[in-house]
Structure formats: structure tokens, C-alpha cells
Design an enzyme around this catalytic site. Structure first.
Site, PDB file in Angstrom:
ATOM      1  N   CYS A   1      -2.298   8.953   2.579  1.00 13.75           N
ATOM      2  CA  CYS A   1      -2.106   8.442   1.219  1.00 13.75           C
ATOM      3  C   CYS A   1      -3.329   8.739   0.365  1.00 13.75           C
ATOM      4  CB  CYS A   1      -1.842   6.943   1.263  1.00 13.75           C
ATOM      5  SG  CYS A   1      -3.090   6.037   2.169  1.00 13.75           S
TER       6      CYS A   1
ATOM      7  N   GLU B   1       0.891  -1.179   0.000  1.00 14.66           N
ATOM      8  CA  GLU B   1       0.000   0.000   0.000  1.00 14.66           C
ATOM      9  C   GLU B   1       0.914   1.209   0.000  1.00 14.66           C
ATOM     10  OE1 GLU B   1      -3.111  -0.257  -0.228  1.00 14.66           O
ATOM     11  OE2 GLU B   1      -3.808  -2.062   0.791  1.00 14.66           O
TER      12      GLU B   1
HETATM   13  P1  NAP Z   1       8.463   5.120   4.492  1.00 11.54           P
HETATM   14  O1  NAP Z   1       9.642   5.958   4.713  1.00 11.54           O
HETATM   15  O2  NAP Z   1       8.418   4.214   3.351  1.00 11.54           O
HETATM   16  O3  NAP Z   1       8.214   4.333   5.853  1.00 11.54           O
HETATM   17  C1  NAP Z   1       7.222   3.350   5.985  1.00 11.54           C
HETATM   18  C2  NAP Z   1       7.783   2.164   6.736  1.00 11.54           C
HETATM   19  O4  NAP Z   1       8.761   1.512   5.934  1.00 11.54           O
HETATM   20  C3  NAP Z   1       8.521   2.552   8.035  1.00 11.54           C
HETATM   21  O5  NAP Z   1       8.294   1.541   8.970  1.00 11.54           O
HETATM   22  C4  NAP Z   1       9.955   2.589   7.589  1.00 11.54           C
HETATM   23  O6  NAP Z   1      10.854   2.422   8.647  1.00 11.54           O
HETATM   24  C5  NAP Z   1      10.002   1.418   6.632  1.00 11.54           C
HETATM   25  N1  NAP Z   1      11.051   1.466   5.643  1.00 11.54           N
HETATM   26  C6  NAP Z   1      11.628   2.544   5.084  1.00 11.54           C
HETATM   27  N2  NAP Z   1      12.539   2.164   4.173  1.00 11.54           N
HETATM   28  C7  NAP Z   1      12.542   0.814   4.148  1.00 11.54           C
HETATM   29  C8  NAP Z   1      13.270  -0.170   3.414  1.00 11.54           C
HETATM   30  N3  NAP Z   1      14.169   0.168   2.513  1.00 11.54           N
HETATM   31  N4  NAP Z   1      12.992  -1.469   3.654  1.00 11.54           N
HETATM   32  C9  NAP Z   1      12.082  -1.817   4.553  1.00 11.54           C
HETATM   33  N5  NAP Z   1      11.374  -0.948   5.299  1.00 11.54           N
HETATM   34  C10 NAP Z   1      11.582   0.365   5.084  1.00 11.54           C
HETATM   35  O7  NAP Z   1       7.151   5.969   4.342  1.00 11.54           O
HETATM   36  P2  NAP Z   1       6.860   7.396   4.893  1.00 11.54           P
HETATM   37  O8  NAP Z   1       7.391   8.346   3.891  1.00 11.54           O
HETATM   38  O9  NAP Z   1       7.238   7.550   6.297  1.00 11.54           O
HETATM   39  O10 NAP Z   1       5.262   7.325   4.831  1.00 11.54           O
HETATM   40  C11 NAP Z   1       4.537   8.000   3.940  1.00 11.54           C
HETATM   41  C12 NAP Z   1       4.243   7.196   2.692  1.00 11.54           C
HETATM   42  O11 NAP Z   1       3.367   6.132   2.988  1.00 11.54           O
HETATM   43  C13 NAP Z   1       3.513   8.059   1.691  1.00 11.54           C
HETATM   44  O12 NAP Z   1       3.988   7.829   0.403  1.00 11.54           O
HETATM   45  C14 NAP Z   1       2.084   7.590   1.821  1.00 11.54           C
HETATM   46  O13 NAP Z   1       1.295   7.856   0.712  1.00 11.54           O
HETATM   47  C15 NAP Z   1       2.265   6.143   2.099  1.00 11.54           C
HETATM   48  N6  NAP Z   1       1.062   5.569   2.719  1.00 11.54           N
HETATM   49  C16 NAP Z   1       0.302   4.711   1.991  1.00 11.54           C
HETATM   50  C17 NAP Z   1      -0.858   4.189   2.521  1.00 11.54           C
HETATM   51  C18 NAP Z   1      -1.712   3.238   1.722  1.00 11.54           C
HETATM   52  O14 NAP Z   1      -2.549   2.592   2.315  1.00 11.54           O
HETATM   53  N7  NAP Z   1      -1.541   3.126   0.425  1.00 11.54           N
HETATM   54  C19 NAP Z   1      -1.237   4.536   3.813  1.00 11.54           C
HETATM   55  C20 NAP Z   1      -0.449   5.418   4.522  1.00 11.54           C
HETATM   56  C21 NAP Z   1       0.713   5.920   3.959  1.00 11.54           C
HETATM   57  P3  NAP Z   1      11.646   3.669   9.284  1.00 11.54           P
HETATM   58  O15 NAP Z   1      10.629   4.564   9.885  1.00 11.54           O
HETATM   59  O16 NAP Z   1      12.550   3.041  10.288  1.00 11.54           O
HETATM   60  O17 NAP Z   1      12.379   4.323   8.155  1.00 11.54           O
END
Ligand code: NAP
Length: 461
Positions: free
Chosen positions: A262, A228
Site C-alpha cells: 500500500c 487502512e
Molecule cells: P481486499 O480484496 O480488500 O482483501 C482484503 C481483506 O478483505 C481480505 O481478507 C478479504 O477477504 C476481505 N474482504 C474482501 N471483500 C470484503 C468485503 N466485502 N467485506 C469484508 N471483507 C472483505 O484487498 P486486496 O486487493 O487483496 O489487497 C490489496 C489492497 O489492500 C490494496 O488496495 C492495498 O493498498 C491495500 N493495503 C492497505 C494497507 C494499509 O495499511 N493501508 C496495507 C496493505 C494493503 P478474501 O481474501 O476472502 O476476499
């Protein structure tokens, strides 16, 4: 940055945590595997009872957990409490319906008897974001645990207290130790978990980069993933729409969670004939929004979760202006009148950009904060073409009172959901997920609980 709760409204560090060692991670996977061997055979009625209890704990302590979320990531307190209540709802929904979704499904064939049986897979890894610290996790955990799987959570590094609280809630509800474990780990420790044979599948909600990284690790091991990811949802307003309701909803749909959702509406695509009036009304409503301390009941927009998000958003707004957009409102963090105690918080003003060229490269990006982009289009063809002119395909909201227009909007918009005359939202009863670079797979509803099961075909002669 490490694993820490830092109040985004004040910049104060509330608590820090050490990431688990690799040995501790392996120990947790052991515990999960041993637990699964018994848990998979627990009666559905028993699991349902535990999940109902979890729902009750959430309801009883909604203010405590709401406050915890607001302190960790800055959403207004009322929204945080509502989020806890929604978690109770999804627990009750799956506690009540999982048995019916996972019952053997008889399919008449030329066999003596043929049917489909749904069986748990084992350990499922969930990697979750901070923006809905409770909801994202419960919408994974409720169906996964009802299906007989066990879960391991790697939550975002800035919401560790919420992450730990969720494990405690499920334990207090009666789920055996090891059924759901929170591991406080860094993102780069995720790859060893997905590579572990005992872990059978993974789900990630977050950015495209994180999703691609997890899915490629899982792909190497031939393991299923549900992703997601981001979104840049269109909000299409046609001339025939109820304009007043559309504008009021546009503000809510963009501002939900301080603009960090999102499925927030991000691109407002308005028919030329009503675009000036739409913009005027939007600016007036933006000007009335109250930005401030998220603990204050009067606040509508709190701080963004981290300083990094503020910097990124400021950079995107500047790029949009450089690429030909007009700044209609906001844009300047220093223009906010905040109390002294909030001066070190991650605040960004509600901002409106208009008239960006449709082919500007910045339009292809997700704006994760309270920034609306308004575009004018001559007709429905252009509206649909532009709605689809995005790498993302999560949700879409479209406003019209014309049945032919509505039919085309439903059919032709490329997205995981289309909401007509309403904003996009998640509901336990309906599938949730995206197309294109917004990801794949579905959460919630009957579809969601079937993502992490072995769909076993049985033929008895
Ligand atoms: P993010 O940096 O991707 O973080 C999300 C999760 O992934 C965190 O637990 C993060 O850990 C982990 N993570 C980061 N890099 C990783 C890697 N290389 N391998 C494995 N895990 C990893 O996301 P964000 O920027 O904080 O969150 C916002 C994004 O989420 C936006 O793009 C939003 O649209 C999306 N989102 C989507 C939905 C949906 O249902 N489609 C819902 C909510 C949010 P750390 O915190 O330790 O880095």
C-alpha cells in the site's frame, strides 16, 4: 476460488480449506466473549510476558514462517524472513510500552482528582490482506491484546496457513484459548460477525470496496472501525535532490513486496530539469532487476500473489498507454525469461510508464504491482498540486535539499505520512494510517493502541 494456498510461483495448489459454518463462527464468538470476561482483568505484566514469548517464537522460527509466506504469496524469501523479524519487533515494542501508554492519565481540573482511564472494549474483528500476511496481523494483535481486548481474524483467502500459524504462535506463547482466534471464512461471512452484538469494533486493511462494505455494516450497528486502505503514494524528486540516492530508493520503494505494498511509491513526480536523467537511471536499474523464483536468494522480484492481479495490472498498463502514456520499459509478461517450472506462475515484468497526461483517469488508480509511472513537473507548486491529485492519501516520499522546499512538502502534501529524502515505511514507534480514501484511524505507536479502548473520563469530587 475458495480458501486455499496456491503457490504463485508455480500455480500449484498446496492446500485447500473449507470455510467455517455459521454455527462454528457463532461458537468462536462465544468463546471469545467468555475469554474476554477473564482476560480483561489479567495483569499487564502477564500479557507482556506472553507477548515477549510470542516475539521469541517468531525470532526462533523466522525461516519456517518466512518460507510459508513465500509459498503462499510469493514475496522473496529474505523479505519474508525480515517480515517475521519485524513482527517480533512490534510484539516487543508493545510488550515493553503498553503499560506506559495505557496508564491512568491525570489531568488537573477543579475536581478532587480527575483522570483518564483506558479500558478494553471486548472482541475486535480484524480483516486482513495477503500482502504482508504476518505483519498486518501482528501490528493489530500486539496492541489489541496488550490493551486487554480479544481478537478474531478473518485473513485473506489465499494465506490460510499463515493465518492458522499466527493463532498457534499466540497460543504457544501462553495467551489463553479464545484470546486470538483465526476463522477461515469467506468475505461474505464477515457481515454476520460485525452485526453480532458481542463484537465491539473492527479493523480492516485492504481495498476500498472491502473497507466501505465493512464500515457500512459497522456503521449500522454504531461500531467503531479503523480502515487502512489503498494508496498511490507520490515520490517527488526536486532538482536539488541527491539524484543517485533518490533513483536507487525509487526502485526499492516501488518494488517492495513485488510491488504489492500500500505504501509503495507509485507516482514518480520529477522536476522537468532532471526528468530525463532520472528516467534514464531508472530504466537502467529496472533492467538489472532479477525476476524469478522467490525461494532463490538471488531473486529480487517474485510473482504477484494471484493471476487476477496480473490480469488487472496488464489491463491498467494497456489503459495507461491508450490514454497517452509511453511505455519505457517492460510491460510484456511474455518477455520474461523464466525457468520451465515457473511458466505457470503469476509473473509480471518491472515496467515503467512515462508522460501520461496528468488528468488521465488511470492516474487516479492504484497499480498493485511493479509498475512505475513517471511524470514531469515544472516546479514545486506543480509537484505539490500533482502529489495531491489523487483520491488516496496514505504516504508520500519527497526528495529535496532545499529547506524551504522541504518545509512546503511537509506542510502541503495531503497524506498520513511524509518521508523526506527517504522512502515511506512503517515503524512500531510511529503512527501509521491514511487520509482521504486511504482510510482513517491509526495503527502502531501510542496512537494505535488507543484506537480500541474506551477512553473513560473519571472525575472524583
Ligand atoms: P481486499 O480484496 O480488500 O482483501 C482484503 C481483506 O478483505 C481480505 O481478507 C478479504 O477477504 C476481505 N474482504 C474482501 N471483500 C470484503 C468485503 N466485502 N467485506 C469484508 N471483507 C472483505 O484487498 P486486496 O486487493 O487483496 O489487497 C490489496 C489492497 O489492500 C490494496 O488496495 C492495498 O493498498 C491495500 N493495503 C492497505 C494497507 C494499509 O495499511 N493501508 C496495507 C496493505 C494493503 P478474501 O481474501 O476472502 O476476499
Amino acid at each position: 476460488m475458495g480458501i486455499a494456498s496456491i503457490n504463485p510461483a508455480t500455480g500449484e495448489t498446496l492446500k485447500t480449506f473449507e470455510p467455517l459454518s455459521d454455527a462454528a463462527i457463532s461458537g468462536a464468538i462465544d468463546r471469545a466473549q467468555q475469554t474476554f470476561e477473564q482476560y480483561r482483568d489479567t495483569e499487564m505484566a502477564q500479557r507482556s510476558q506472553w507477548l515477549h514469548r510470542a516475539a521469541q517464537i517468531l525470532t526462533d522460527k523466522r525461516e519456517q514462517y518466512g518460507k510459508m509466506m513465500t509459498l503462499e504469496m510469493g514475496k522473496p524469501l529474505a523479505a519474508a524472513i525480515a517480515e517475521v523479524e519485524k513482527c517480533a519487533l512490534v510484539c516487543r515494542y508493545y510488550a515493553d510500552h503498553a503499560a506506559e501508554f495505557l496508564n491512568d492519565r491525570v489531568i488537573p481540573t477543579d475536581a478532587g482528582k480527575s483522570f483518564v482511564r483506558y479500558q478494553p472494549l471486548g472482541i475486535i474483528l480484524a480483516v486482513m490482506p495477503w500482502n504482508f500476511p504476518f505483519w498486518q496481523v501482528f501490528r493489530f494483535a500486539a496492541p489489541a491484546l496488550m490493551a486487554g481486548n480479544v481478537g478474531i481474524l478473518k485473513h485473506a483467502s489465499n494465506v490460510p496457513q499463515s493465518a492458522l500459524a499466527i493463532e498457534e504462535i499466540l497460543l504457544e506463547a501462553g495467551f489463553p484459548q479464545g484470546v486470538f482466534q483465526t476463522l477461515l471464512i469467506s468475505a461474505d461471512q464477515v457481515s454476520q460477525i460485525i452485526a453480532d452484538d458481542r463484537v465491539k469494533a473492527a479493523t480492516l486493511t485492504g481495498s476500498e470496496g472491502a473497507g466501505a462494505s465493512l464500515a457500512s455494516g459497522a456503521g449500522k450497528q454504531i461500531k467503531k472501525t479503523v480502515l487502512e486502505l489503498g494508496g498511490s503514494d507520490p515520490f517527488v524528486v526536486m532538482e536539488s535532490a541527491d539524484l543517485e540516492t533518490a533513483v536507487a530508493t525509487a526502485v526499492t520503494a516501488r518494488m517492495i513486496n513485488n510491488g504489492q505494498s500500500c505504501i509503495a511509491a507509485k507516482r514518480f513526480i520529477v522536476q522537468e530539469s532532471i526528468a530525463d536523467v532520472f528516467l534514464e537511471k531508472l530504466v537502467a536499474r529496472y533492467a538489472a532487476l532479477r525476476v524469478g523464483d522467490p525461494m532463490d536468494a538471488n531473486t529480487e522480484i517474485g510473482p504477484l500473489a494471484t493471476p487476477g492481479i496480473v490480469h488487472e495490472l496488464a489491463h491498467q498498463v494497456q489503459t495507461a498507454i491508450d490514454q497517452g502514456g509511453t511505455l519505457r520499459y517492460g510491460g510484456e509478461p511474455d518477455s520474461l525469461k523464466l525457468n520451465e517450472s515457473l511458466k505457470r506462475g503469476n509473473f509480471f515484468p518491472p515496467t515503467i510508464l512515462s508522460d501520461l497526461p496528468i488528468d488521465a483517469s488511470i492516474v487516479q488508480e492504484e497499480f498493485f504491482g511493479p509498475v512505475a509511472m513517471v511524470f514531469r513537473v515544472p516546479d514545486l507548486d506543480a509537484a505539490i498540486r500533482f502529489a495531491n491529485h489523487s483520491p488516496f492519501g496514505l504516504g508520500a516520499s519527497a526528495w529535496s535539499q532545499n529547506p524551504q522546499e522541504i518545509d512546503r512538502l511537509i506542510n502541503e502534501i495531503e497524506a498520513g505520512s511524509v518521508f523526506i529524502n527517504s522512502m515511506v515505511k512503517s515503524d512500531p514507534r510511529l503512527p501509521f494510517g491514511g487520509t482521504k480514501r486511504s482510510g482513517y484511524g491509526r495503527e502502531l505507536s501510542e496512537e494505535g493502541i488507543r484506537e480500541f479502548v474506551n477512553i473513560k473520563t473519571v472525575w472524583v469530587k
